[in-house]
Design a protein around this motif. Sequence first.
Motif, PDB file in Angstrom:
ATOM      1  N   SER A 197     -23.015 -18.253   0.497  1.00 27.70           N
ATOM      2  CA  SER A 197     -23.218 -17.560   1.777  1.00 27.70           C
ATOM      3  C   SER A 197     -23.746 -18.537   2.809  1.00 27.70           C
ATOM      4  CB  SER A 197     -24.184 -16.387   1.621  1.00 27.70           C
ATOM      5  OG  SER A 197     -25.457 -16.845   1.186  1.00 27.70           O
ATOM      6  N   THR A 238     -15.431 -12.265   1.354  1.00 30.53           N
ATOM      7  CA  THR A 238     -15.729 -10.842   1.545  1.00 30.53           C
ATOM      8  C   THR A 238     -16.286 -10.550   2.947  1.00 30.53           C
ATOM      9  OG1 THR A 238     -18.003 -11.068   0.719  1.00 30.53           O
ATOM     10  CG2 THR A 238     -16.257 -10.588  -0.902  1.00 30.53           C
ATOM     11  N   HIS A 239     -16.696 -11.606   3.623  1.00 33.49           N
ATOM     12  CA  HIS A 239     -17.369 -11.435   4.921  1.00 33.49           C
ATOM     13  C   HIS A 239     -17.324 -12.787   5.617  1.00 33.49           C
ATOM     14  CE1 HIS A 239     -20.773 -10.586   7.691  1.00 33.49           C
ATOM     15  NE2 HIS A 239     -20.402  -9.311   7.537  1.00 33.49           N
ATOM     16  N   SER A 242     -19.841 -14.773   3.702  1.00 33.34           N
ATOM     17  CA  SER A 242     -19.972 -14.739   2.236  1.00 33.34           C
ATOM     18  C   SER A 242     -18.661 -14.995   1.506  1.00 33.34           C
ATOM     19  CB  SER A 242     -20.536 -13.384   1.778  1.00 33.34           C
ATOM     20  OG  SER A 242     -21.755 -13.107   2.424  1.00 33.34           O
ATOM     21  N   SER A 254     -21.358   1.637  -0.747  1.00 30.72           N
ATOM     22  CA  SER A 254     -21.175   1.945   0.677  1.00 30.72           C
ATOM     23  C   SER A 254     -22.219   2.958   1.145  1.00 30.72           C
ATOM     24  CB  SER A 254     -19.768   2.510   0.923  1.00 30.72           C
ATOM     25  OG  SER A 254     -19.590   3.737   0.246  1.00 30.72           O
ATOM     26  N   LYS A 258     -21.024   1.068   5.902  1.00 29.59           N
ATOM     27  CA  LYS A 258     -21.299  -0.321   5.558  1.00 29.59           C
ATOM     28  C   LYS A 258     -21.035  -0.516   4.068  1.00 29.59           C
ATOM     29  CE  LYS A 258     -24.699  -1.280   9.173  1.00 29.59           C
ATOM     30  NZ  LYS A 258     -26.077  -1.763   9.464  1.00 29.59           N
ATOM     31  N   TYR A 259     -20.508  -1.673   3.702  1.00 21.50           N
ATOM     32  CA  TYR A 259     -20.111  -1.934   2.319  1.00 21.50           C
ATOM     33  C   TYR A 259     -20.774  -3.219   1.826  1.00 21.50           C
ATOM     34  CZ  TYR A 259     -16.467   1.478   3.372  1.00 21.50           C
ATOM     35  OH  TYR A 259     -15.803   2.615   3.737  1.00 21.50           O
ATOM     36  N   TRP A 260     -21.145  -3.202   0.552  1.00 16.80           N
ATOM     37  CA  TRP A 260     -21.705  -4.403  -0.053  1.00 16.80           C
ATOM     38  C   TRP A 260     -21.442  -4.397  -1.556  1.00 16.80           C
ATOM     39  CZ3 TRP A 260     -24.443  -0.122   1.246  1.00 16.80           C
ATOM     40  CH2 TRP A 260     -25.265   0.452   0.264  1.00 16.80           C
ATOM     41  N   SER A 262     -22.833  -5.290  -5.405  1.00 20.44           N
ATOM     42  CA  SER A 262     -23.962  -5.610  -6.270  1.00 20.44           C
ATOM     43  C   SER A 262     -23.459  -6.518  -7.385  1.00 20.44           C
ATOM     44  CB  SER A 262     -24.575  -4.334  -6.845  1.00 20.44           C
ATOM     45  OG  SER A 262     -23.593  -3.553  -7.512  1.00 20.44           O
ATOM     46  N   THR A 269     -27.327  -9.037  -2.873  1.00 22.01           N
ATOM     47  CA  THR A 269     -26.163  -8.215  -2.503  1.00 22.01           C
ATOM     48  C   THR A 269     -25.278  -9.011  -1.551  1.00 22.01           C
ATOM     49  OG1 THR A 269     -27.361  -7.203  -0.671  1.00 22.01           O
ATOM     50  CG2 THR A 269     -27.395  -6.052  -2.803  1.00 22.01           C
ATOM     51  N   ILE A 270     -23.974  -8.765  -1.650  1.00 17.13           N
ATOM     52  CA  ILE A 270     -23.002  -9.499  -0.846  1.00 17.13           C
ATOM     53  C   ILE A 270     -22.316  -8.533   0.107  1.00 17.13           C
ATOM     54  CG2 ILE A 270     -20.945 -10.955  -0.910  1.00 17.13           C
ATOM     55  CD1 ILE A 270     -23.417 -12.204  -2.223  1.00 17.13           C
ATOM     56  N   PRO A 271     -22.389  -8.766   1.426  1.00 21.08           N
ATOM     57  CA  PRO A 271     -21.750  -7.851   2.381  1.00 21.08           C
ATOM     58  C   PRO A 271     -20.223  -7.943   2.304  1.00 21.08           C
ATOM     59  CG  PRO A 271     -22.597  -9.779   3.519  1.00 21.08           C
ATOM     60  CD  PRO A 271     -23.085  -9.884   2.104  1.00 21.08           C
TER      61      PRO A 271
END
Length: 284
Positions: A197, A238-239, A242, A254, A258-260, A262, A269-271
């Motif tokens: 990240s 993913t972002h 990230s 979610s 918003k989504y992340w 685990s 956590t990864i957005p």
Amino acid sequence: MRNERTDQAINIIKANFTTYFAISLMLLLFILFFQPFSPDGLMFKHFEDKVLFMSGFGVIVFILLFARQIVPSNLNTYEGDQSQENVSIAYLTDFILATAITLGFVFYLRYVGHIDISFFIVVKIAIMAIIVPAARNVHQKISYLQKHNQQLNGRIVLLEKKLSQFAETYTDAPVELHSEYSADIFRVQANQIIYVSSADNYVEVGYLQENQFKKHLIRNTLKKIEEQLNTFPGFIRTHRTSIVNMQYVENLNSKNNKYWLSLTASAQTIPVARQYLMVVKELL
């Protein structure tokens, strides 16, 4: 010593005996129960005589089916050769088969069964005769599709095996993540990297070392680190901030649009941005 043509004929008989016997038997049973050749049916003193006579129709069909089969290989299009010329020849051969069955039935009824042949009877015989090559072609097509499906499944298994070997080879390989000025080089196995990240002018690498979660900062951009990881399977963006190794993803979460993600090896956590959401869902 048998020649090649004899061996080919024997192989054809072995391969198609059950199918052609079934087609002949079905037609025989139809004729036996419905007796379509005369209004009053065929009259016999004994039922055994009727069955024996009717069996002749099955024998005619059985013999002519094999006569149709034992032809030059370019007439058999069910093996996948669908060129216009061969398809036309196959249709012509099927027409000849139906004509031969029709003539065979007519002569059998006239000279063995001593039945007067009318135009209406000939029409009924012709309709039944057309069904024989149609049934044969349906079976051959199904057999070809089943064989083709088995080949495709075999190729899929082989490709999956190669892909697995490829993944194992590359994920176990060491990767060198370079700093912006190449002064700092971080060496780690690809399958140990959990995520990468961005952190201001640095990137943070989360990784496992001896089953312990650790972090390492490298002065570089996420885009350049992504380019270094492109040759290793399993890493996806993913972002804008990230990159994650999918083998460590536990769940997609979610809340409030918003989504992340685990992770299994870290509380981090990864957005997940909307533009990457579909790709992430497909890989989970």
